[in-house]
Design a protein around this motif. Structure first.
Motif, PDB file in Angstrom:
ATOM      1  N   GLU A  37       0.791  -1.168  -0.111  1.00 48.94           N
ATOM      2  CA  GLU A  37       0.035   0.194   0.228  1.00 48.94           C
ATOM      3  C   GLU A  37       0.966   1.286   0.076  1.00 48.94           C
ATOM      4  OE1 GLU A  37      -2.544  -0.026   3.305  1.00 48.94           O
ATOM      5  OE2 GLU A  37      -0.688   0.210   4.921  1.00 48.94           O
ATOM      6  N   PHE A  38       0.121   2.316  -0.298  1.00 51.36           N
ATOM      7  CA  PHE A  38       0.886   3.716  -0.550  1.00 51.36           C
ATOM      8  C   PHE A  38      -0.219   4.745   0.479  1.00 51.36           C
ATOM      9  CE2 PHE A  38       1.238   7.755  -2.180  1.00 51.36           C
ATOM     10  CZ  PHE A  38       2.761   8.077  -1.972  1.00 51.36           C
ATOM     11  N   HIS A  39       0.817   5.733   0.969  1.00 52.56           N
ATOM     12  CA  HIS A  39      -0.233   6.848   1.658  1.00 52.56           C
ATOM     13  C   HIS A  39       0.570   7.988   1.510  1.00 52.56           C
ATOM     14  CE1 HIS A  39      -3.204   4.283   3.490  1.00 52.56           C
ATOM     15  NE2 HIS A  39      -2.398   3.329   3.851  1.00 52.56           N
ATOM     16  N   LEU A  40       0.023   9.195   1.165  1.00 54.67           N
ATOM     17  CA  LEU A  40       0.695  10.381   1.121  1.00 54.67           C
ATOM     18  C   LEU A  40       0.043  11.153   2.418  1.00 54.67           C
ATOM     19  CD1 LEU A  40       2.862  12.647  -0.055  1.00 54.67           C
ATOM     20  CD2 LEU A  40       0.676  13.610  -1.205  1.00 54.67           C
ATOM     21  N   LEU A  41       0.895  11.438   3.330  1.00 50.62           N
ATOM     22  CA  LEU A  41       0.513  12.056   4.698  1.00 50.62           C
ATOM     23  C   LEU A  41       0.837  13.615   4.877  1.00 50.62           C
ATOM     24  CD1 LEU A  41       1.979   9.201   7.004  1.00 50.62           C
ATOM     25  CD2 LEU A  41      -0.388   9.425   5.712  1.00 50.62           C
ATOM     26  N   ARG A  42      -0.043  14.429   5.202  1.00 46.90           N
ATOM     27  CA  ARG A  42       0.235  15.985   5.347  1.00 46.90           C
ATOM     28  C   ARG A  42       0.202  16.001   6.677  1.00 46.90           C
ATOM     29  NH1 ARG A  42      -3.098  20.637   2.369  1.00 46.90           N
ATOM     30  NH2 ARG A  42      -2.188  22.506   3.406  1.00 46.90           N
ATOM     31  N   GLY A  43       1.187  16.801   7.513  1.00 45.93           N
ATOM     32  CA  GLY A  43       1.329  17.115   8.908  1.00 45.93           C
ATOM     33  C   GLY A  43       0.815  18.532   8.944  1.00 45.93           C
ATOM     34  N   ASP A  44       0.891  19.082  10.132  1.00 43.53           N
ATOM     35  CA  ASP A  44       0.515  20.335  10.379  1.00 43.53           C
ATOM     36  C   ASP A  44       1.474  21.185  10.124  1.00 43.53           C
ATOM     37  OD1 ASP A  44      -1.722  19.463  11.818  1.00 43.53           O
ATOM     38  OD2 ASP A  44      -0.910  19.223  13.576  1.00 43.53           O
ATOM     39  N   SER A  45       1.264  22.455   9.623  1.00 40.43           N
ATOM     40  CA  SER A  45       2.245  23.255   9.073  1.00 40.43           C
ATOM     41  C   SER A  45       3.045  23.976  10.172  1.00 40.43           C
ATOM     42  CB  SER A  45       1.714  24.462   8.233  1.00 40.43           C
ATOM     43  OG  SER A  45       0.842  25.470   9.370  1.00 40.43           O
ATOM     44  N   VAL A  46       4.383  24.402   9.879  1.00 37.24           N
ATOM     45  CA  VAL A  46       5.129  24.964  10.754  1.00 37.24           C
ATOM     46  C   VAL A  46       5.329  26.435  10.380  1.00 37.24           C
ATOM     47  CG1 VAL A  46       7.444  24.736  11.911  1.00 37.24           C
ATOM     48  CG2 VAL A  46       6.276  22.645  10.784  1.00 37.24           C
ATOM     49  N   PRO A  47       4.409  27.238  10.573  1.00 38.94           N
ATOM     50  CA  PRO A  47       4.722  28.549  10.151  1.00 38.94           C
ATOM     51  C   PRO A  47       5.889  29.564  10.304  1.00 38.94           C
ATOM     52  CG  PRO A  47       2.592  28.361  11.218  1.00 38.94           C
ATOM     53  CD  PRO A  47       3.366  27.223  11.567  1.00 38.94           C
ATOM     54  N   GLU A  48       6.372  29.059  11.680  1.00 43.00           N
ATOM     55  CA  GLU A  48       7.547  30.084  12.132  1.00 43.00           C
ATOM     56  C   GLU A  48       8.872  29.336  10.999  1.00 43.00           C
ATOM     57  OE1 GLU A  48       7.233  26.243  14.749  1.00 43.00           O
ATOM     58  OE2 GLU A  48       5.719  28.162  13.963  1.00 43.00           O
ATOM     59  N   GLU A  49       8.781  28.330  10.482  1.00 47.52           N
ATOM     60  CA  GLU A  49       9.792  27.738   9.670  1.00 47.52           C
ATOM     61  C   GLU A  49       9.245  27.846   8.161  1.00 47.52           C
ATOM     62  OE1 GLU A  49      11.967  24.502  11.064  1.00 47.52           O
ATOM     63  OE2 GLU A  49      11.501  24.979  13.079  1.00 47.52           O
ATOM     64  N   GLY A  50       8.219  28.089   7.839  1.00 47.65           N
ATOM     65  CA  GLY A  50       7.782  28.249   6.521  1.00 47.65           C
ATOM     66  C   GLY A  50       7.433  27.126   5.786  1.00 47.65           C
ATOM     67  N   TYR A  51       7.015  26.069   6.435  1.00 42.76           N
ATOM     68  CA  TYR A  51       6.857  24.907   5.540  1.00 42.76           C
ATOM     69  C   TYR A  51       5.670  23.907   6.285  1.00 42.76           C
ATOM     70  CZ  TYR A  51       9.313  21.772   8.814  1.00 42.76           C
ATOM     71  OH  TYR A  51       9.713  21.041   9.926  1.00 42.76           O
TER      72      TYR A  51
END
Length: 104
Positions: A37-51
């Motif tokens: 299987e495959f998954h693309l996971l999105r984490g919580d943004s890190v605004p202070e580091e810009g990503y």
């Protein structure tokens, strides 16, 4: 079982474009022996580091099956245009591979 993961730091504002690239690519993973299987996971943004962190995670019957994928024509085709999207990333992806020790 073997898990292969790439960690990406996607530049703030590029999240949707990054996801679109992954959704549009033809990886042919399902054709590969040993692929689970495959998954693309999105984490919580890190605004202070810009990503925003993302992880691509694939599961394989074993490490050898994954290595065979990385040496296949399907792999080369799936990654053919990866260099065209460098502006989306803060640095290169970081690969991590894991063999399952215990699981249910």
């Amino acid at each position: 079982m073997y898990f292969a993961m790439n960690r990406f730091r996607v530049a703030a504002g590029q999240e949707e474009a990054f996801e679109a690239v992954w959704k549009a690519r033809d990886s042919s993973l399902s054709e590969m022996p040993g692929f689970i299987e495959f998954h693309l996971l999105r984490g919580d943004s890190v605004p202070e580091e810009g990503y925003t962190p993302f992880i691509s995670k694939s599961a394989w019957e074993n490490r050898d099956a994954f290595i065979a994928w990385t040496k296949s024509d399907n792999f080369r085709a799936a990654h053919r245009s990866a260099g065209e999207n460098k502006a989306m990333y803060l640095g290169p992806p970081k690969f991590e591979g894991f063999t399952v020790v215990e699981g249910a």
